[in-house]
Design a protein around this motif. Structure first.
Motif, short mmCIF file in Angstrom:
data_model
loop_
_atom_site.label_atom_id
_atom_site.label_comp_id
_atom_site.label_asym_id
_atom_site.label_seq_id
_atom_site.Cartn_x
_atom_site.Cartn_y
_atom_site.Cartn_z
N LEU A 1 -1.94 -4.78 -3.34
CA LEU A 1 -1.72 -4.09 -2.06
C LEU A 1 -2.07 -2.61 -2.23
O LEU A 1 -1.20 -1.77 -2.46
CB LEU A 1 -0.27 -4.26 -1.61
CG LEU A 1 0.05 -3.85 -0.18
CD1 LEU A 1 -0.77 -4.64 0.83
CD2 LEU A 1 1.54 -4.04 0.11
N MET B 1 2.79 1.13 8.01
CA MET B 1 1.68 0.81 7.12
C MET B 1 0.55 1.82 7.22
O MET B 1 -0.17 2.07 6.24
CB MET B 1 1.16 -0.59 7.42
CG MET B 1 2.21 -1.67 7.31
SD MET B 1 1.56 -3.34 7.24
CE MET B 1 1.10 -3.48 5.52
N ASN C 1 2.46 -7.88 -2.58
CA ASN C 1 1.74 -7.51 -3.82
C ASN C 1 1.65 -8.67 -4.79
O ASN C 1 0.77 -8.69 -5.67
CB ASN C 1 2.45 -6.32 -4.47
CG ASN C 1 1.50 -5.46 -5.29
OD1 ASN C 1 0.35 -5.26 -4.91
ND2 ASN C 1 1.97 -4.97 -6.42
N LYS D 1 -3.09 -1.57 3.02
CA LYS D 1 -1.93 -1.33 3.90
C LYS D 1 -2.39 -0.77 5.24
O LYS D 1 -1.95 -1.24 6.31
CB LYS D 1 -0.97 -0.33 3.26
CG LYS D 1 -0.18 -0.83 2.07
CD LYS D 1 0.74 0.29 1.59
CE LYS D 1 1.46 -0.07 0.31
NZ LYS D 1 2.32 1.04 -0.17
N TYR E 1 6.49 -5.10 0.86
CA TYR E 1 5.39 -4.69 -0.01
C TYR E 1 5.41 -5.43 -1.36
O TYR E 1 4.37 -5.92 -1.82
CB TYR E 1 5.40 -3.18 -0.23
CG TYR E 1 4.92 -2.37 0.97
CD1 TYR E 1 4.12 -2.95 1.95
CD2 TYR E 1 5.27 -1.03 1.11
CE1 TYR E 1 3.68 -2.20 3.05
CE2 TYR E 1 4.83 -0.28 2.19
CZ TYR E 1 4.04 -0.87 3.17
OH TYR E 1 3.62 -0.14 4.24
#
Length: 449
Positions: A308, A359, A303, A313, A299
């Motif tokens: 994000l 996710m 990002n 996601k 993540y």
């Protein structure tokens, strides 16, 4: 109060996933009639009943949310319905006929379903202005607890069901256990999850004086649910949940279609011959590895490339589900041509499916909580869970009609898996447009100062 909630969730998920792991095998190999003779189901019927049970389990959250928010509060709703949950396990353990199966699954569906939105909302209720920054991390640990329970039970309960595996694993103590009436089979395999559910209920009761208790809203709950903020939250989230239903339509087939497919595969892997129902343990194992990997590595890296957001996601996870289910289609093509593919191919599919789950599922739990006004957080959680029911209902209906024309020609063999892959592709594309038009509002926790 979080340790009591996490401990309760680990034990409750052990009970649920342990029972669910062996359902397909129980219905197709062990089910009895009233005279004690085998009266097993065919594969399509077993898939229909399993997914119908999941549908019920994910529709009852709406009833649980109403009971919690209107009448009793989350704590008492969870505690009382957990007792019904325990009785369901008892029915499965004592009666191996369709009556015991139906009664047990009905009670478990009521129990597990009705407490689901209350438990996840109860987690959020423990946070307020001073510690709300920890909410995302705690939802991750909450999900880890779920999967620790699922991993342990999915490995253990198939062994408790299968006589040969039971003696191979327990060896010298198998005979002493038999001497005190403990034998492998459905009674033991369903009984152990029942004991864990009773333990889960006890652990939750122990935290009664530690929890933050948000009182029920009474009749005002309905007025608030359909007030301006409530209507806006519902109108914004429901289209998202409809798209996400397709994800669960595929995901929950790991307990049905993938288990039955594994029976035709080479089950030797890493020097061990696995039981078809045991392979489901790969999913929670990957979860335990992937949650910290995604949180602290993937993540942050993503990002840096683009913001994000939670919806991004979820969208990426939905597209990941397409190659995961495509692999099962390729496996079935291999099987249909006379081959015996290694179970390692299903492990690969599980790895991609689990990445998609991280996710979609974890993000949806947190997103649903933060996008709901305080007065209807359990209702919003129940609507998210209803998307799981919707996906499983679609799967159940397809399997109910799969033996009838024209589906009996269209959805045989690998075509079955390609059909659901196509459903996922359509839903993922639709989600992109729904997410772009989303106009929700974030409601931070405010139950604790």
């Amino acid at each position: 109060g979080i340790p009591y909630i996490v401990g309760n969730e680990a034990a409750e998920r052990f009970s649920f996933y342990g029972m669910k792991a062996i359902l397909a095998v129980f219905m197709t190999e062990y089910l009895l009639d009233g005279s004690g003779n085998r009266a097993v189901m065919g594969d399509a019927d077993a898939k229909f009943y399993l997914h119908s049970f999941v549908v019920a389990g994910y529709l009852f959250p709406l009833a649980g949310a109403i009971l919690a928010d209107w009448f009793f509060g989350k704590y008492r709703t969870i505690l009382w319905l957990s007792i019904i949950y325990c009785l369901g396990h008892l029915s499965l353990a004592l009666d191996e006929t369709r009556f015991g199966l139906g009664l047990g699954l009905s009670l478990i569906a009521i129990g597990t379903g009705a407490i689901k939105p209350c438990v996840s909302a109860h987690v959020g209720d423990q946070f307020g202005a001073n510690n709300r920054h920890l909410l995302s991390r705690v939802f991750g640990w909450f999900y880890l607890a779920i999967n620790l329970g699922a991993l342990a039970s999915t490995l253990l309960t198939p062994i408790l069901l299968d006589r040969e595996s039971f003696h191979a694993v327990f060896g010298g103590i198998a005979e002493p256990l038999a001497g005190i009436g403990i034998h492998p089979g459905p009674g033991l395999a369903f009984g152990v999850p029942g004991i864990l559910m009773a333990l889960a209920t006890f652990v939750f009761w122990l935290g009664r004086n530690t929890f933050v208790h948000v009182p029920p809203r009474g009749a005002a709950f309905l007025k608030e649910a359909f007030g301006k903020d409530g209507r806006q939250a519902l109108g914004s989230l429901i289209p998202i949940y409809v798209c996400i239903a397709a994800f669960w339509c595929l995901f929950d087939q790991t307990a049905s279609a993938w288990v039955l497919q594994a029976k035709s595969m080479d089950m030797k892997l890493l020097g061990t011959t696995w039981l078809p129902s045991q392979l489901q343990a790969v999913n929670p194992l990957f979860i335990l590895l992937f949650v910290p990997l995604f949180s602290y590595v993937i993540y942050p890296a993503m990002n840096k490339l683009f913001p994000l957001t939670p919806l991004r996601k979820i969208g990426i996870g939905m597209f990941l589900m397409i190659p995961a289910f495509s692999i099962s289609g390729l496996i079935q093509t291999w099987i249909d041509s006379g081959g015996t593919p290694s179970i390692g191919w299903q492990v690969l599919a599980y790895a991609i499916l689990t990445a998609a789950e991280v996710m979609v599922s974890i993000t949806c739990l947190e997103f649903s909580y933060t996008q709901a006004p305080q007065s209807i957080k359990s209702i919003i959680m129940s609507l998210y869970l209803a998307s799981i029911a919707l996906g499983n209902e679609f799967t159940a209906v397809i399997n109910a009609f799969i033996s009838r024309p024209p589906l009996d020609d269209w959805l045989q063999g690998a075509n079955y898996y390609w059909f659901f892959t196509g459903v996922m592709l359509i839903a993922a594309i639709a989600f992109v447009f729904v997410a772009r038009s989303y106009r929700g509002r974030t409601y931070p926790p405010d139950s604790v100062s």
